[in-house]
Design a protein around this motif. Sequence first.
Motif, mmCIF file in Angstrom:
data_model
loop_
_atom_site.group_PDB
_atom_site.id
_atom_site.type_symbol
_atom_site.label_atom_id
_atom_site.label_comp_id
_atom_site.label_asym_id
_atom_site.label_seq_id
_atom_site.Cartn_x
_atom_site.Cartn_y
_atom_site.Cartn_z
ATOM 1 N N PRO A 198 7.564 1.872 9.327
ATOM 2 C CA PRO A 198 8.846 1.215 9.043
ATOM 3 C C PRO A 198 9.202 1.146 7.559
ATOM 4 O O PRO A 198 10.225 0.593 7.203
ATOM 5 N N TYR A 199 8.379 1.715 6.694
ATOM 6 C CA TYR A 199 8.577 1.567 5.256
ATOM 7 C C TYR A 199 9.526 2.628 4.711
ATOM 8 O O TYR A 199 9.479 3.782 5.114
ATOM 9 N N GLU A 200 10.354 2.202 3.750
ATOM 10 C CA GLU A 200 11.327 3.112 3.153
ATOM 11 C C GLU A 200 11.537 2.720 1.696
ATOM 12 O O GLU A 200 11.530 1.545 1.356
ATOM 13 N N TRP A 201 11.718 3.725 0.858
ATOM 14 C CA TRP A 201 11.970 3.528 -0.568
ATOM 15 C C TRP A 201 13.221 4.319 -0.904
ATOM 16 O O TRP A 201 13.341 5.499 -0.552
ATOM 17 N N ILE A 202 14.168 3.671 -1.572
ATOM 18 C CA ILE A 202 15.427 4.326 -1.926
ATOM 19 C C ILE A 202 15.521 4.378 -3.446
ATOM 20 O O ILE A 202 15.369 3.344 -4.111
ATOM 21 N N GLY A 203 15.752 5.566 -3.984
ATOM 22 C CA GLY A 203 15.825 5.743 -5.428
ATOM 23 C C GLY A 203 17.184 6.267 -5.864
ATOM 24 O O GLY A 203 17.781 7.111 -5.202
ATOM 25 N N GLU A 204 17.638 5.755 -6.974
ATOM 26 C CA GLU A 204 18.891 6.207 -7.585
ATOM 27 C C GLU A 204 18.532 6.951 -8.864
ATOM 28 O O GLU A 204 17.880 6.398 -9.747
ATOM 29 N N ALA A 205 18.912 8.200 -8.950
ATOM 30 C CA ALA A 205 18.601 9.016 -10.128
ATOM 31 C C ALA A 205 19.601 8.753 -11.234
ATOM 32 O O ALA A 205 20.803 8.622 -10.990
ATOM 33 N N LYS A 206 19.102 8.653 -12.433
ATOM 34 C CA LYS A 206 19.946 8.503 -13.619
ATOM 35 C C LYS A 206 19.427 9.451 -14.691
ATOM 36 O O LYS A 206 18.228 9.505 -14.955
ATOM 37 N N TYR B 180 3.866 5.472 -5.690
ATOM 38 C CA TYR B 180 3.970 5.488 -7.149
ATOM 39 C C TYR B 180 2.904 6.383 -7.774
ATOM 40 O O TYR B 180 3.159 7.006 -8.807
ATOM 41 N N ASP B 181 1.737 6.483 -7.149
ATOM 42 C CA ASP B 181 0.740 7.453 -7.623
ATOM 43 C C ASP B 181 1.288 8.870 -7.507
ATOM 44 O O ASP B 181 1.150 9.682 -8.425
ATOM 45 N N ASP B 182 1.945 9.156 -6.384
ATOM 46 C CA ASP B 182 2.503 10.497 -6.198
ATOM 47 C C ASP B 182 3.735 10.728 -7.076
ATOM 48 O O ASP B 182 3.970 11.845 -7.528
ATOM 49 N N ILE B 183 4.517 9.703 -7.332
ATOM 50 C CA ILE B 183 5.647 9.853 -8.251
ATOM 51 C C ILE B 183 5.138 10.161 -9.657
ATOM 52 O O ILE B 183 5.707 11.000 -10.359
ATOM 53 N N ASP B 184 4.042 9.520 -10.068
ATOM 54 C CA ASP B 184 3.428 9.860 -11.355
ATOM 55 C C ASP B 184 3.019 11.327 -11.384
ATOM 56 O O ASP B 184 3.212 12.021 -12.387
ATOM 57 N N PHE B 185 2.462 11.817 -10.272
ATOM 58 C CA PHE B 185 2.080 13.227 -10.165
ATOM 59 C C PHE B 185 3.319 14.118 -10.319
ATOM 60 O O PHE B 185 3.299 15.112 -11.056
ATOM 61 N N VAL B 186 4.423 13.755 -9.652
ATOM 62 C CA VAL B 186 5.672 14.532 -9.726
ATOM 63 C C VAL B 186 6.198 14.569 -11.160
ATOM 64 O O VAL B 186 6.595 15.633 -11.657
ATOM 65 N N ILE B 187 6.191 13.432 -11.828
ATOM 66 C CA ILE B 187 6.678 13.375 -13.207
ATOM 67 C C ILE B 187 5.846 14.292 -14.096
ATOM 68 O O ILE B 187 6.387 15.027 -14.933
ATOM 69 N N ASP B 188 4.539 14.275 -13.892
ATOM 70 C CA ASP B 188 3.668 15.165 -14.666
ATOM 71 C C ASP B 188 4.023 16.629 -14.414
ATOM 72 O O ASP B 188 4.131 17.422 -15.349
ATOM 73 N N ARG B 189 4.236 16.987 -13.152
ATOM 74 C CA ARG B 189 4.581 18.376 -12.817
ATOM 75 C C ARG B 189 5.948 18.765 -13.405
ATOM 76 O O ARG B 189 6.094 19.859 -13.946
ATOM 77 N N LEU B 190 6.937 17.888 -13.282
ATOM 78 C CA LEU B 190 8.266 18.205 -13.809
ATOM 79 C C LEU B 190 8.263 18.312 -15.329
ATOM 80 O O LEU B 190 8.969 19.148 -15.899
ATOM 81 N N SER B 191 7.472 17.470 -15.972
ATOM 82 C CA SER B 191 7.461 17.485 -17.440
ATOM 83 C C SER B 191 6.877 18.783 -17.987
ATOM 84 O O SER B 191 7.176 19.166 -19.116
ATOM 85 N N ARG B 192 6.103 19.478 -17.183
ATOM 86 C CA ARG B 192 5.552 20.769 -17.623
ATOM 87 C C ARG B 192 6.641 21.828 -17.777
ATOM 88 O O ARG B 192 6.461 22.810 -18.480
ATOM 89 N N GLU C 277 0.838 -1.204 0.000
ATOM 90 C CA GLU C 277 0.000 0.000 0.000
ATOM 91 C C GLU C 277 0.875 1.257 0.000
ATOM 92 O O GLU C 277 0.572 2.236 -0.677
ATOM 93 N N PHE C 278 1.972 1.221 0.763
ATOM 94 C CA PHE C 278 2.955 2.305 0.764
ATOM 95 C C PHE C 278 3.434 2.567 -0.666
ATOM 96 O O PHE C 278 3.442 3.703 -1.139
ATOM 97 N N LEU C 279 3.820 1.487 -1.381
ATOM 98 C CA LEU C 279 4.301 1.632 -2.757
ATOM 99 C C LEU C 279 3.209 2.136 -3.690
ATOM 100 O O LEU C 279 3.464 2.984 -4.554
ATOM 101 N N ASP C 280 1.999 1.634 -3.532
ATOM 102 C CA ASP C 280 0.890 2.081 -4.389
ATOM 103 C C ASP C 280 0.661 3.582 -4.254
ATOM 104 O O ASP C 280 0.551 4.300 -5.254
#
Length: 121
Positions: free
Chosen positions: A102-110, A35-47, A29-32
């Motif tokens: 206790p949930y954590e997500w680690i991302g590596e930018a490329k 990822y919905d919010d990451i999609d939102f971020v991508i949309d905002r950045l792409s503008r 559920e944390f990931l769901d």
Amino acid sequence: MANEFSNPTLSNKEIRRRSFTPNVSSYQEFLDFLYDDIDFVIDRLSRHRDKYSEGMRNNPKQGEDLINSTICDILTGRGWEAEHDTHINGNADIVISIKYEPYEWIGEAKIRSGNKNLDKG
């Protein structure tokens, strides 16, 4: 005065922030939610991709940091604990969590263009 808060709890930053914190009961559920919010971020950045692209051309390291910082700022505004350039068993570009969970997500930018090591790291 119409612009004043009529509800005193709205002037308390911690109470306002709590109302935006994702309420999850499992890592899936944390990931769901994330990822919905990451999609939102991508949309905002792409503008404004032209501005980020210009920053990358002018200074690739600062441009990548700007993109990562902006991602973290937007996610923080949506209730996540999001940090850029955090040390967790090495240098993590983006670390996302929820306060008191206790949930954590680690991302590596490329950066895609011209990066021959896109699948490494």
